[in-house]
Enzyme design. Structure first.
Site, PDB file in Angstrom:
ATOM      1  CG  ASP A 398      40.383  35.644  41.225  1.00 13.94           C
ATOM      2  OD1 ASP A 398      41.173  36.068  40.070  1.00 13.94           O
ATOM      3  OD2 ASP A 398      40.379  35.949  42.261  1.00 13.94           O
ATOM      4  CG  ASP A 658      37.764  37.555  45.647  1.00 18.29           C
ATOM      5  OD1 ASP A 658      37.626  38.042  44.818  1.00 18.29           O
ATOM      6  OD2 ASP A 658      38.212  37.865  46.336  1.00 18.29           O
ATOM      7  CG  ASP A 662      37.094  38.083  39.330  1.00 21.17           C
ATOM      8  OD1 ASP A 662      38.330  38.176  39.065  1.00 21.17           O
ATOM      9  OD2 ASP A 662      37.372  37.817  40.822  1.00 21.17           O
TER      10      ASP A 662
END
Length: 1019
Positions: A398, A658, A662
């Site tokens: 990410d 985080d 996700d």
């Protein structure tokens, strides 16, 4: 992604460029008009920047009187969407008003909707312990125990209690060690799982009070201010200059401005202002909860290590099965053995051939590895993920908060100037026009761009400051310059607003430059912040100035972490390719990729649905995914699909993240990594939780995992080799000399071996520079070679003792009947065989653990000490073990010395066997594998549905938390897990279809099948 605060850089209906770099500008360029009597009105310019279309309030799709106060109705998007209906309808549907609920009604709703928290996934400790005894290897030992206690009870002899107790002890020792280590590893992360919003300010019984957010219910009125965490999904009823940071939930870099009627997500943080709102959903029904519920959908799968265990176990079981059948035919049909005598020979193969310690040794190795990883600030929540991390070939990361700091920064290299001031002066002027206390994200970025933040107020006397408001979309300061005593004024804010104020230099040339600069920023994913300046005549701070002049344009972006580029380079050096997968804009992703050296070959998420464009260089979507440096504008189902397809192409995939958005992909990935500061949903879905900022810990974790992998591989070769040596050796001795070796002594060998082998978890080994993979053909080939060699060492010794008097003549040693032919079942001969097998079998580990000569790679002190103790114990047993119940008798020191010398002589050539195997059979296996991989290069990769990781029933039995144990736990009421009904899945899909970024988006890409969740391509 949109701005959130005083600057509100985005126009209200701005257009977020999905691929700004590849599209033509929509800004209006000056054109030459034919002369006419009436000059046409000058069209207002548009300064293209990032923005988001506002959603207009809606109404329920059905008669609201049909909607009852229950989850099945309130969260059914086909009936009503509480996130978008007008606020009056929200109050009507939730049967509440702005005075909040009374205590009695709140309690009723708490029982109706449940607490405002996610269900904990707890596992009963006793059932977890039993899980270590639930696999085919343990079953064989359990069957051997039954044979010893039940089938051995015959021919006037009592049950074989000694062997039965020994087998049960071996099972419990292995299970206890594995349980203890894994339990410790599992508990290590609990300290990290703090509640996101433990307290909430709620209006109950007409007054504001503060209590546990877990007691929040739909219909409650809540209040929060700057610094608070939103305790539940809500719709705002009052909003004073509110800015909400929801990056952890949606992946957006910038905080979002919120007004009355807007929705705020549970777990997001208030960065500016104050607000009141009505709670519309709690617990598992929140955005946060729905994302977390996706996490458990792969719960019924078997991990990679379980597959390897299954295949190694199958190899051992087949080997044992072949020789057990051979003994049954030879001993009973051929030699006409009595029932009990033949059974003891079969027990030797069952007990000695099964690598019963294998699941435990690997679990302990991984658990100790997890403890070592904790030193690098990486908490392991699923210990088998360490083994998979060693083999990871692709790392999907990410962007926001992971590759970048999630902290806005002024890009000094791209500052544009339009007047007499240079870049440093423009930063200083914009800092004047920023708050120095109670700062929002953009004010903070501007002030911190100064060498010293104190300069934001040094040398000036503040006379008037106008903070940001949603109408003006700018800030303004009037101050006296203590250097020249003049009154001056600076304003900064949204480009389109600022340029309209600039009466002194608002020319076509300046406007053209500004328009081009803003568009250039947009194509690179940078935000524009305009700065204007004027001077005042006289001493009246409220007077009009001489007219604003546009002096500069600042670029704001979320910068990469300081160590991210080095981390990516290190990952590439380790053979791990990195792909960015972000919910942010494509232009921002490309700019971040360029700055990191990751590449800017990225695609918008829509290609995952539509596939490659006709005529593109990619034949299919899988090729495009493999070629891409990353994807932008993705939602949870896209991240999930990317990971799923990479796995289908044969890659072991790691995913970092985080935020709650996700979590599904973290759960699907072979290794999910939650970075420092991750949400509970991300932590709960991850296999590894980082407690230190940045990705550098991942490089340490990869290296450490490869060390751990090497330890496991060394043990696997050893365990398979010992299986071959025990089974083949004692079967041949039974066939040739009718030697009845006592089963109890095989148990002693196994116990001493287990104690020594456990220290492999601390052994010194070197990590590989490429991703590790289990090559079972190599392991089995080495095992067969070593096993046959060790078998030969034992049989040669027995042949010399029985067929000759060499040792008696040369060293003056004797057995029980001096001067007479050796009894083939002499208890002292059994002891000689026991000691020889115990010593050289355990010494094999020093060969398997090294790549060169065994003495070139120093083992750990723990392994050396454990080996020495085990061999001392074996020698003491040989010297003093007069155990009549197990048909052994102590031997003299002369015999013990002969056996040690014999084993040393046979030990040294094993390195030569290793080198010979590497140069012949192993080389052939590797060349064949390389040839197959080369043949596949260039071939079209078929688009196929990803298969479940449970490839066979056999593999599933090696999962410590087996289906059997899980079902038992549910039946007896132990533990629990996040569950999701089909209608809830449908609501989640509808949720995703509604929003992008701030709310999960587009069209449903999941269908509910039997209560599970299956991600399928929608294109």
């Amino acid at each position: 992604m949109s701005t959130t605060n005083e600057k509100q850089i985005d126009p209200p209906n701005g257009h977020a460029p999905s691929d700004t770099a590849n599209t033509e500008s929509t800004a209006h360029k000056p054109t030459t008009e034919p002369a006419s009597a009436v000059e046409p009105e000058k069209k207002k310019r548009e300064y293209k920047d990032f923005g988001k279309e506002e959603e207009k309030p809606t109404h329920a799709n059905v008669d609201m009187s049909q909607i009852q106060l229950k989850a099945e109705d309130l969260y059914d998007k086909e009936k009503v969407d509480l996130e978008t209906v007008v606020i009056e309808d929200v109050f009507q549907l939730l049967q509440c008003d702005e005075n909040g609920l009374n205590t009695e009604e709140a309690q009723r709703r708490l029982e109706l909707f449940g607490p405002n928290k996610l269900e904990d996934k707890q596992q009963n400790a006793f059932l977890q312990f039993l899980g270590f005894m639930w696999n085919p290897l343990s079953w064989v030992m359990e069957a051997a125990a039954l044979v010893a206690i039940v089938l051995s009870n015959g021919q006037g002899q009592p049950p074989d209690w000694e062997d039965f107790c020994g087998i049960i002890l071996l099972l419990f020792v292995n299970s206890a060690i594995g349980f203890y280590e894994e339990r410790n590893a599992g508990n290590a992360v609990k300290a990290l799982m703090d509640a996101l919003a433990p307290k909430a300010k709620v209006k109950r019984d007409g007054s504001w009070t503060e209590f546990e957010s877990a007691n929040l219910v739909p219909g409650d009125m809540i209040s929060f201010k700057i610094g608070d965490i939103v305790p539940g999904d809500c719709r705002l009823t009052e909003a004073i200059n509110v800015s909400i940071d929801q990056a952890a939930l949606t992946g957006e870099s910038l905080p979002q401005s919120k007004k009355v009627g807007d929705q705020c997500f549970s777990g997001s943080t208030c960065k500016q202002g104050e607000a009141e709102g009505v709670v519309i959903s709690t617990g598992a029904n929140t955005f946060f909860g729905r994302a977390a519920s996706l996490v458990g959908q792969d719960d019924e799968t078997t991990g990679h290590l379980q597959k390897i265990l299954a295949q190694i176990g199958t190899f051992c079981l087949v080997t044992i099965g072949i020789f057990v059948l051979a003994e049954i035919f030879v001993l009973y049909a051929g030699f006409r053995y009595q029932y009990r005598r033949g059974l003891n020979n079969i027990l030797v193969l069952l007990i000695g051939g099964i690598p019963i310690a294998m699941p435990t040794v690997l679990s302990v190795t991984l658990a100790v590895g997890a403890t070592q990883l904790a030193k690098y600030k990486a908490i392991v929540t699923r210990i088998t993920a360490i083994e998979e991390l060693a083999g990871v070939t692709i790392l999907c990361s990410d962007k926001t908060g992971t590759l970048t700091t999630n902290k806005l920064t002024i890009d000094r290299n791209t500052i544009k100037t339009y007047g007499e001031f240079d870049a440093e002066k423009i930063i200083l002027l914009s800092a004047y026009a920023s708050r120095t206390e109670n700062q929002d994200a953009i004010d903070m970025s501007v002030v911190q761009a100064l060498d010293d933040p104190k300069k934001a107020r040094e040398g000036i006397k503040l006379l008037d400051f106008k903070p940001f408001n949603p109408v003006d979309k700018r800030t303004e300061i009037t101050y006296r310059d203590e250097g020249d005593g003049k009154l001056k004024r600076v304003t900064k804010g949204m480009t389109g607003i600022i340029i309209e104020l600039c009466t002194r230099n608002k020319t076509d040339e300046i406007e053209n430059r500004l328009e081009a600069d803003v568009e250039d920023y947009a194509t690179r994913g940078l935000r524009a912040l305009a700065v204007a300046y004027e001077e005042l005549v006289g001493d009246d701070a409220s007077a009009e100035g001489n007219g604003f002049e546009l002096v500069g344009l600042l670029a704001i972006f979320d910068p990469p972490r300081a160590d991210t580029k080095q981390t990516i380079d290190d990952a590439l050096a380790l053979g791990v390719r990195v792909k960015m997968v972000t919910g942010d804009q494509l232009a921002i992703a490309k700019e971040t990729g360029r700055r990191l050296g990751l590449g800017d070959h990225m695609y918008p998420a829509k290609v995952l649905k539509e596939g490659p464009a006709p005529g593109s260089k990619h034949a299919n979507l899988d090729e495009m995914i493999m070629d891409a440096d990353g994807f932008a504008g993705v939602f949870p189902e896209h991240k999930y699909e990317i990971v799923k397809r990479l796995q289908a192409l044969g890659h072991l995939c790691a995913m970092t993240g985080d935020g709650a958005n996700d979590a599904p992909a973290l759960a699907r990935a072979n290794v999910g990594i939650a970075v420092e500061g991750a949400t509970d949903a991300a932590r709960g879905a991850a296999d590894i939780v980082l407690t230190e900022p940045g990705l550098s810990t991942i490089v340490h974790a990869i290296r450490q995992s490869r060390i751990i992998f090497q330890r496991m591989r060394n043990y696997a070769i050893y365990a398979c080799a010992v299986t071959i040596r025990i089974v083949v050796c004692f079967a041949i001795l039974a066939f040739t000399y009718k030697l009845d070796f006592p089963p109890f002594m095989v148990l002693v060998i196994a116990l001493l071996n287990d104690g020594t082998i456990m220290t492999l978890s601390l052994d010194r080994v070197l990590p590989s520079t490429t991703p590790d993979a289990w090559d079972l053909a190599e392991i089995f080939a080495y095992a067969i070679a070593y096993g046959i060699y060790l078998t030969a060492s034992t049989i040669a010794l027995v042949v010399i003792i029985i067929e000759t008097t060499f040792f008696q003549r040369t060293f003056g040693v004797e057995l029980n009947r001096p001067g007479q032919p050796v009894d083939r079942n002499d208890p002292q001969l059994h002891m000689i065989v026991y000691l020889q097998v115990a010593i050289i079998s355990q010494a094999l580990i020093f060969i398997t653990r090294s790549h060169s000569f065994f003495f070139m790679e120093r083992p750990s002190v723990a392994l050396l000490v454990a080996f020495a103790i085990a061999q001392l114990v074996s020698s003491i047993i040989a010297a003093y073990g007069n155990w009549g119940f197990t048909q052994i008798h102590a031997i003299s020191g002369g015999w013990i010395g002969i056996i040690w010398v014999w084993n040393i002589i046979w030990f040294f050539p094993m390195d030569l066997i290793k080198f010979a195997m590497g140069a012949t059979i192993i080389k052939h296996l590797r060349d064949r594998r390389l040839g197959k991989s080369r043949k596949q290069v260039g071939e079209e990769v078929p688009i196929t549905r990803t298969q479940s990781r449970v490839a066979s029933l056999n593999e599933s039995f090696y999962k410590n938390r087996t289906h059997f144990i899980q079902r038992a736990a549910r039946k007896v009421g132990f533990g629990g897990k996040v569950s999701m009904k089909p209608e809830e899945l449908h609501r989640f899909s509808s949720m995703q279809a509604q929003h992008s970024g701030a709310v999960l988006a587009r069209h449903p890409s999941r269908t509910a099948t039997g209560g599970g969740v299956t991600a399928v391509p929608t294109g």
